[in-house]
Design a protein around this motif. Structure first.
Motif, mmCIF file in Angstrom:
data_model
loop_
_atom_site.group_PDB
_atom_site.id
_atom_site.type_symbol
_atom_site.label_atom_id
_atom_site.label_comp_id
_atom_site.label_asym_id
_atom_site.label_seq_id
_atom_site.Cartn_x
_atom_site.Cartn_y
_atom_site.Cartn_z
ATOM 1 N N LYS A 1 69.663 113.165 -19.168
ATOM 2 C CA LYS A 1 69.718 112.774 -17.754
ATOM 3 C C LYS A 1 70.504 113.825 -16.985
ATOM 4 O O LYS A 1 71.631 114.172 -17.361
ATOM 5 N N VAL A 2 69.912 114.330 -15.931
ATOM 6 C CA VAL A 2 70.620 115.295 -15.085
ATOM 7 C C VAL A 2 71.510 114.504 -14.128
ATOM 8 O O VAL A 2 71.040 113.591 -13.440
ATOM 9 N N THR A 3 72.790 114.846 -14.118
ATOM 10 C CA THR A 3 73.733 114.039 -13.341
ATOM 11 C C THR A 3 74.207 114.734 -12.071
ATOM 12 O O THR A 3 74.628 114.084 -11.123
ATOM 13 N N ALA B 1 50.296 96.217 -16.509
ATOM 14 C CA ALA B 1 50.539 97.490 -15.815
ATOM 15 C C ALA B 1 49.306 98.386 -15.900
ATOM 16 O O ALA B 1 48.813 98.677 -16.994
ATOM 17 N N ARG B 2 48.820 98.790 -14.773
ATOM 18 C CA ARG B 2 47.644 99.668 -14.682
ATOM 19 C C ARG B 2 47.791 100.554 -13.461
ATOM 20 O O ARG B 2 48.597 100.259 -12.572
ATOM 21 N N CYS B 3 46.959 101.553 -13.384
ATOM 22 C CA CYS B 3 46.882 102.299 -12.123
ATOM 23 C C CYS B 3 46.049 101.484 -11.134
ATOM 24 O O CYS B 3 45.298 100.588 -11.533
ATOM 25 N N LYS C 1 52.002 98.183 4.485
ATOM 26 C CA LYS C 1 52.755 98.019 3.253
ATOM 27 C C LYS C 1 51.715 98.251 2.157
ATOM 28 O O LYS C 1 50.553 97.901 2.352
ATOM 29 N N ARG C 2 52.103 98.813 1.023
ATOM 30 C CA ARG C 2 51.063 99.117 0.027
ATOM 31 C C ARG C 2 50.384 97.833 -0.436
ATOM 32 O O ARG C 2 51.024 96.959 -1.024
ATOM 33 N N PRO C 3 49.071 97.693 -0.187
ATOM 34 C CA PRO C 3 48.382 96.504 -0.696
ATOM 35 C C PRO C 3 48.256 96.617 -2.216
ATOM 36 O O PRO C 3 48.406 97.702 -2.778
ATOM 37 N N ASN D 1 46.435 109.424 -3.551
ATOM 38 C CA ASN D 1 46.216 109.518 -4.983
ATOM 39 C C ASN D 1 47.197 110.573 -5.475
ATOM 40 O O ASN D 1 47.047 111.761 -5.194
ATOM 41 N N MET D 2 48.211 110.133 -6.202
ATOM 42 C CA MET D 2 49.322 111.056 -6.475
ATOM 43 C C MET D 2 48.959 112.162 -7.456
ATOM 44 O O MET D 2 49.612 113.205 -7.484
ATOM 45 N N ALA D 3 47.917 111.950 -8.220
ATOM 46 C CA ALA D 3 47.512 113.028 -9.129
ATOM 47 C C ALA D 3 47.118 114.255 -8.298
ATOM 48 O O ALA D 3 47.474 115.391 -8.637
HETATM 49 C C1 LIG Z 1 53.424 100.547 -11.883
HETATM 50 C C2 LIG Z 1 53.019 101.762 -11.158
HETATM 51 C C3 LIG Z 1 51.683 102.029 -10.941
HETATM 52 C C4 LIG Z 1 51.311 103.171 -10.269
HETATM 53 N N1 LIG Z 1 49.975 103.394 -10.058
HETATM 54 C C5 LIG Z 1 49.595 104.491 -9.390
HETATM 55 C C6 LIG Z 1 48.226 104.758 -9.131
HETATM 56 O O1 LIG Z 1 47.348 104.013 -9.493
HETATM 57 N N2 LIG Z 1 47.901 105.862 -8.437
HETATM 58 C C7 LIG Z 1 48.837 106.712 -7.980
HETATM 59 O O2 LIG Z 1 48.498 107.692 -7.330
HETATM 60 N N3 LIG Z 1 50.147 106.498 -8.215
HETATM 61 C C8 LIG Z 1 50.541 105.419 -8.902
HETATM 62 N N4 LIG Z 1 51.866 105.204 -9.125
HETATM 63 C C9 LIG Z 1 52.847 106.195 -8.681
HETATM 64 C C10 LIG Z 1 53.262 107.085 -9.867
HETATM 65 O O3 LIG Z 1 54.632 107.072 -9.876
HETATM 66 C C11 LIG Z 1 52.681 108.472 -9.738
HETATM 67 O O4 LIG Z 1 51.294 108.378 -9.743
HETATM 68 C C12 LIG Z 1 53.019 109.453 -10.843
HETATM 69 O O5 LIG Z 1 53.004 108.875 -12.099
HETATM 70 C C13 LIG Z 1 54.346 110.102 -10.573
HETATM 71 O O6 LIG Z 1 54.529 111.144 -11.454
HETATM 72 P P1 LIG Z 1 55.830 112.042 -11.367
HETATM 73 O O7 LIG Z 1 55.774 112.964 -12.501
HETATM 74 O O8 LIG Z 1 55.944 112.611 -10.031
HETATM 75 O O9 LIG Z 1 57.047 111.037 -11.491
HETATM 76 P P2 LIG Z 1 57.352 109.971 -12.618
HETATM 77 O O10 LIG Z 1 56.167 109.619 -13.380
HETATM 78 O O11 LIG Z 1 58.082 108.880 -11.954
HETATM 79 O O12 LIG Z 1 58.320 110.759 -13.581
HETATM 80 C C14 LIG Z 1 59.606 111.105 -13.189
HETATM 81 C C15 LIG Z 1 60.442 111.284 -14.425
HETATM 82 O O13 LIG Z 1 61.672 111.852 -14.016
HETATM 83 C C16 LIG Z 1 62.679 111.335 -14.826
HETATM 84 N N5 LIG Z 1 63.935 111.463 -14.118
HETATM 85 C C17 LIG Z 1 64.244 111.029 -12.876
HETATM 86 N N6 LIG Z 1 65.508 111.354 -12.594
HETATM 87 C C18 LIG Z 1 65.999 112.011 -13.650
HETATM 88 C C19 LIG Z 1 67.246 112.603 -13.937
HETATM 89 N N7 LIG Z 1 68.230 112.587 -13.064
HETATM 90 N N8 LIG Z 1 67.396 113.194 -15.110
HETATM 91 C C20 LIG Z 1 66.415 113.236 -16.021
HETATM 92 N N9 LIG Z 1 65.221 112.670 -15.808
HETATM 93 C C21 LIG Z 1 65.010 112.084 -14.633
HETATM 94 C C22 LIG Z 1 62.282 109.900 -15.040
HETATM 95 O O14 LIG Z 1 62.853 109.400 -16.226
HETATM 96 C C23 LIG Z 1 60.779 110.005 -15.141
HETATM 97 O O15 LIG Z 1 60.378 110.059 -16.451
HETATM 98 C C24 LIG Z 1 52.278 104.057 -9.780
HETATM 99 C C25 LIG Z 1 53.628 103.775 -9.969
HETATM 100 C C26 LIG Z 1 53.993 102.637 -10.645
HETATM 101 C C27 LIG Z 1 55.449 102.358 -10.814
#
Ligand SMILES: Cc1cc2nc3c(=O)[nH]c(=O)nc-3n(C[C@H](O)[C@H](O)[C@H](O)COP(=O)(O)OP(=O)(O)OC[C@H]3O[C@@H](n4cnc5c(N)ncnc54)[C@H](O)[C@@H]3O)c2cc1C
Length: 895
Positions: A123-125, A68-70, A343-345, A453-455
């Motif tokens: 967990k928010v339900t 698992a990596r970015c 589709k995401r490469p 780039n989601m950051a």
């Molecule tokens: C394997 C992998 C690799 C990735 N690599 C990249 C990359 O290289 N570059 C990039 O831009 N993006 C990448 N992504 C996308 C990645 O999801 C985002 O970059 C970023 O980490 C998302 O951050 P976030 O805080 O928005 O959401 P997340 O990191 O998904 O965090 C959401 C959090 O919300 C919590 N949550 C959700 N629902 C509930 C609830 N009902 N109650 C309580 N807690 C809840 C979850 O437990 C989770 O911890 C990758 C994703 C995956 C899966």
């Protein structure tokens, strides 16, 4: 209820459990939730973050599978809000591993002392908007409740793993793992027979490492994905140097780029490059090991044109066949069902080479679908595999999964989000939903999110939300809600953007196609990170356009409307023109304006090759006139279109609409003869009109000499040229010929009245202005002559004219006179088709290879010309996206 009335920070809820009272509740402690908490605190809000996970990290907490990596370079996939944070942390690799990214998020958590306001394993339900108190009530799994003014879902786009859709999973007696919920303790695979189901990003990252450990690895693949070598290692020196040399500029460029990583916009299109040049660019991208690079830097049409994209698919398939030794396996691994990037490469390390290992088998589920999972393994239609461990890399219910998992989310009037989104997510900006006040989503559907780039996207969303909350507080507002108009407008803009790209051609998790029963639609915003950012800024800058704001002691504010009504590429072009800060054309004088046009045209794409382009002279009304002839590559003789260029009777010549003539010649398979008629002020009215008529007569008489088909000709023209084409038809009817089969009028001048609404609505801002039109009229025609049908054809007799196709553009001063002409022709019994270019301005349908949303309109124009000439409709490739409304026949009035 005003916030001041919420005296205590917590209160006793019914049933004895505690309700925590905060200004803002954030769900999710990943990249988004952590930054939000930091910003909210600094802005003076009380806030709490809730997460189901046992610690911070979100994605990087849950996804601990091997490999698992970015896949965005780590120097780009980082927070940028604090320059000191940037220098305090150093990434060890080009693409950091999950443990390193998790350490980074932990480091950020400690540095800003965030942990004390985060509640883990919560967990928010459910979430309910209480209209009486104007607060959200959140229910949690453990029974605790939270009351908040603002509810921000930072729940992640890829955080709800998709359950496997295969029978018998529960019967399996071996070990089962999900990449998205990988255990924290070590998973021992040595000596075991391991199956992987799924070959998306996670599967492709994990497979080479699983193959290293397992005795036997069997990969079950339904759809092959494009994967590119990551070439991981230290951060590439050139990118690191670029960042270090001017960090602020680098970050700012990322914020305004298309994908959130600062690469320049490509301008060269694929067909302008030779095979060798294309291959060289591709090899460079393959060696770069960078997704954003290969997705954006090969050629300008790679993401929008099927042909431009197919070239890349072919080159990647060639690579796969070069790496994988068994041709059958290589063929099975080669994607054929979607354009590259739709589709995401994936980025891989030894993925394809792994299939050369003796302990790895690929099972192509397209040929032998899984029948069921049994106690001891997996049975396909053809075989049974004994398996000890199954790894599900089956992906996520992306973008909406985690939001919808909080159920119900009940907004104003008891409306549930599941009902509101029954046909797919509806949002304003991907941030808010009408009828759900004070609810925000970070990187929600309708924002660039997973296409970026989601950051960068997360920071932009968090900043926008917190800045709005601060502004509301200062103005005394306590609720904010998107209007239905704004939301519907955003849906239209989303659809316009999606129609431009190739995402619409693939069934992917971007479109919800990976989840049975999920509504189909391109969920992320495809218009790009920079354009999206400017739109969000625009919403705020225009008085929170599309939002209703209320507060206890202030008057309600609702500046309703749609934030983008232009086609996305038209918006970009107009933005670029505005940035050029050009002087008004009418201020340049006639010669200055002509020189300007010549210079301006040098900057546009040259237009595609046609069979032959030749120049000649024809006989005009008062002497010889130049013409340029465009001949199709197909064998002739071809029907002829006599074409009149635009330029307000003052500017332009037989070459000035060159890309358009080439494009239409290719699309119609007809000869285009572009006429260089005389211009004002040297030759005022009726010189241009008389030249148009004379030229048409001459061309019709010399059709055979020109290699054309003798018989009726067709006329076409844009703007003032449309005026000349329309006038020519009237003169030909009244003066005994030539025979004209049809008229194509594009944004034509048809009348000397300037009081139609389009002249006021589009007076400025759309390149062709009201003032420019006044200038053209003044130069060409004295007021006394203006009602003459030879310049105002709308005032002429309109019966017995050739069938017509009239195209108009929404943001054009000439729009309404074009529509009036079409309607008047129809009322006079002339068959007319009308095309209204939604979101276009006067010039945009003509901007070949620049404004792609004009392609559909030109395809329709071409088909009209073919019909006029008695040819069957063309199935020309690349008809592509277009203005939304297809042309429609106007009912001819009786008589
Ligand atoms: C394997 C992998 C690799 C990735 N690599 C990249 C990359 O290289 N570059 C990039 O831009 N993006 C990448 N992504 C996308 C990645 O999801 C985002 O970059 C970023 O980490 C998302 O951050 P976030 O805080 O928005 O959401 P997340 O990191 O998904 O965090 C959401 C959090 O919300 C919590 N949550 C959700 N629902 C509930 C609830 N009902 N109650 C309580 N807690 C809840 C979850 O437990 C989770 O911890 C990758 C994703 C995956 C899966």
């Amino acid at each position: 209820m005003p916030d001041a009335a919420v005296a205590a920070s917590s209160s006793q809820a019914t049933g004895g459990s505690t309700t925590q009272q905060v200004d803002v509740a954030v769900v999710g402690a990943g990249f988004a939730g952590l930054y939000l908490l930091h910003r909210l605190r600094k802005a003076g809000f009380t806030a709490i973050v809730l997460d189901e996970a046992g610690d911070v990290g979100g994605t990087w907490y849950w996804n601990r599978y091997p490999g698992a990596r970015c896949d965005i370079q780590t120097i780009d996939y980082s927070y940028t809000f604090d320059p000191e944070l940037e220098t305090a942390w150093k990434w060890s690799e080009k693409y950091a591993t999950q443990p390193e990214i998790l350490r980074y998020l932990g480091f950020v958590t400690e540095r800003y002392d965030l942990r004390r306001d985060i509640r883990f394993r919560t967990k928010v339900t459910a979430a309910n908007w209480d209209q009486a108190t104007e607060r959200w009530q959140l229910a949690t799994y453990d029974g605790a409740t939270i009351s908040c003014r603002y509810y921000i879902m930072a729940t992640g786009c890829l955080s709800a793993p998709k359950p496997p859709e295969i029978d018998g999973v529960k019967d399996f007696k071996g070990e089962v793992y999900f990449t998205g919920r990988w255990p924290h303790e070590e998973v021992k695979l040595a000596g075991k027979r391991v199956a992987v189901i799924g070959t998306g990003s996670s599967g492709i990252q994990a497979i080479p490492l699983l193959a290293d450990q397992a005795a036997q690895l069997t990969v079950f693949q339904r759809t092959p994905n494009f994967a590119l070598p990551a070439h991981n290692g230290p951060a590439p020196a050139d990118r690191a140097a670029l960042l270090e040399s001017d960090r602020a500029t680098y970050r700012e460029q990322a914020r305004w780029s298309l994908a959130g990583v600062p690469w320049p916009q490509q301008t060269v299109v694929s067909w302008q490059l030779s095979d060798a040049e294309r291959r060289e660019r591709f090899e460079q991208a393959w060696a770069a090991g960078d997704l954003v690079y290969i997705l954006t830097q090969l050629w300008a049409d790679q993401a929008v044109d099927v042909d431009g994209n197919a070239l890349i698919c072919e080159l990647i398939r060639e690579k796969i066949h070069g790496i994988v030794k068994d041709p059958e396996t290589a063929a099975a691994l080669s994607p054929f069902d979607h354009p590259f990037g739709a589709k995401r490469p994936c980025l891989d390390t030894n993925y394809y080479a792994t299939y050369n290992r003796p302990n790895v088998t690929l099972v192509n589920l397209r040929q032998e679908p899984i029948r069921q999972i049994t106690a001891s393994g997996i049975a396909t239609d053809k075989r049974t595999f004994d398996i000890d461990v199954i790894v599900f890399a089956t992906g996520f219910d992306a973008m909406t999964g985690a939001i919808m998992a909080v159920h119900p989310i009940t907004g104003r009037g008891g409306k549930s989000l599941s009902d509101a989104w029954a046909n797919g997510p509806q949002t304003y900006l991907g941030l808010t939903v009408a009828d759900f006040p004070n609810l925000f989503m970070i990187t929600g559907p309708g924002s660039p999110s997973v296409l970026s780039n989601m950051a960068v996207s997360i920071e932009q969303h968090a900043d926008w939300v917190v800045d709005r909350l601060v502004a509301m507080k200062e103005a005394g507002f306590t609720t904010l809600e998107a209007t239905q108009t704004a939301q519907a407008g955003w849906a239209q803009h989303m659809a316009d953007c999606a129609a431009l790209t190739l995402h619409r051609l693939a069934n992917t998790w971007y479109t919800g196609a990976n989840v049975p029963g999920k509504a189909w639609g391109v969920m992320p915003y495809t218009g790009g990170v920079g354009p999206y950012r400017s739109i969000c800024n625009d919403v705020a800058g225009r008085g929170m356009l599309g939002f209703r704001l209320t507060g206890p002691n202030v008057a309600e504010q609702c500046n309703d409307g749609e934030i983008v009504r232009l086609q996305p590429d038209v918006r970009l072009v107009l933005g670029m023109l505005a940035e050029m800060n050009l002087p008004p054309i009418e201020s340049l004088g006639a010669q200055g304006a002509r020189d300007f046009l010549t210079e301006f045209n040098k900057g546009r794409p040259a237009g595609r090759p046609v069979g032959e382009v030749g120049d000649g002279m024809l006989q005009g009304a008062a002497g010889p006139l130049p013409y340029r002839l465009y001949r199709p590559a197909t064998p002739g003789p071809h029907p002829i279109v006599v074409y009149f260029h635009g330029g307000g009777w003052v500017l332009g010549d037989e070459q000035s609409d060159d890309p358009f003539c080439r494009d239409m010649c290719r699309r119609t398979g007809m000869i285009f003869v572009s006429v260089g008629y005389r211009h004002a002020p040297e030759h005022r009215f009726p010189a241009a009109a008389e030249d148009g008529y004379a030229a048409t007569r001459w061309i019709a008489e010399h059709a055979a000499d020109l290699g054309g088909k003798p018989g009726p000709v067709t006329v076409a023209g844009w703007s003032a040229g449309g005026n000349i084409a329309a006038v020519t038809c009237q003169l030909a009817r009244d003066r005994g010929g030539p025979q004209i089969a049809g008229q194509l009028l594009i944004c034509p001048v048809t009348d000397c009245t300037f009081d139609r609404p389009s002249y006021t609505e589009n007076a400025t801002g759309y390149f062709v202005t009201r003032s420019l039109m006044y200038w053209f009229w003044d130069i060409y025609c004295s007021p006394a002559d203006r009602t003459d049908p030879r310049v105002s054809p709308l005032r002429g007799k309109l019966d017995n004219l050739p069938q017509a196709f009239v195209a108009t553009c929404e943001f054009d001063p000439l729009r309404d006179e074009g529509i009036a002409y079409a309607e008047a022709l129809a009322a006079a019994g002339v068959p007319v088709e009308q095309l209204k270019g939604r979101g276009h301005f006067h010039s945009s349908l003509m901007m070949v290879d620049v404004v792609i949303t004009g392609v559909g309109a030109r395809a329709q124009m071409a088909n009209a010309l073919r019909r006029f000439a008695g040819l069957p409709e063309s199935k020309h490739e690349g008809v592509g996206p277009g203005v939304a409304a297809p042309p429609h026949q106007i009912d001819a009035a009786a008589g």
